[in-house]
Write a protein that holds these residues in place. Structure first.
Motif: not given
Length: 123
Positions: A46-51, A53, A86-88
């Motif tokens: 995932a690269t963001n919250v939507k992905e 989720s 956001w920090e992967w």
């Protein structure tokens, strides 16, 4: 097919597939040797919250069948909290990969082992 009516079972022949090498079932490609969960296997991190989720929503369908699901998914769920930047990280990547492996591996999605006889229940 001729024996079905004798047991009060009907089916629409246009919607049935017999002796197929491969079928699509609920978005999954199932072959004689294994289930192919192409969509889940091809998912990128995932690269963001939507992905993220969306991925967790998919995982939630199987959570009853994945031992320690809550423990594995916890780092991912924490990233969805409000006001969390956001920090992967490596631990998130590991949790993501672990969930993908558990969903796409038996016994979660596995073919029925023959010679199991499936008999309809008649009441």
């Amino acid at each position: 097919m001729a024996r079905l009516p004798a047991h009060n079972i009907t089916c629409n022949a246009d919607k049935c597939t017999f002796a197929a090498e491969e079928i699509n079932f609920l978005g999954y490609r199932v072959t004689a040797t294994r289930c192919h969960i192409d969509v889940i296997q091809r998912m990128q991190e995932a690269t963001n919250v939507k992905e993220l989720s969306s991925f967790l929503d998919t995982c939630n369908f199987y959570l009853k069948f994945i031992p320690f699901y809550a423990y594995i998914a916890e780092p991912l769920r924490m990233l969805l909290c409000k006001d969390v930047p956001w920090e992967w990280t490596d631990s998130l990547a590991q949790a993501f990969t672990t969930l993908k492996e558990k969903i796409t591996s038996p016994p979660i999605l596995a073919l029925i082992q023959m010679p199991l006889r499936i008999l309809p229940q008649m009441h």
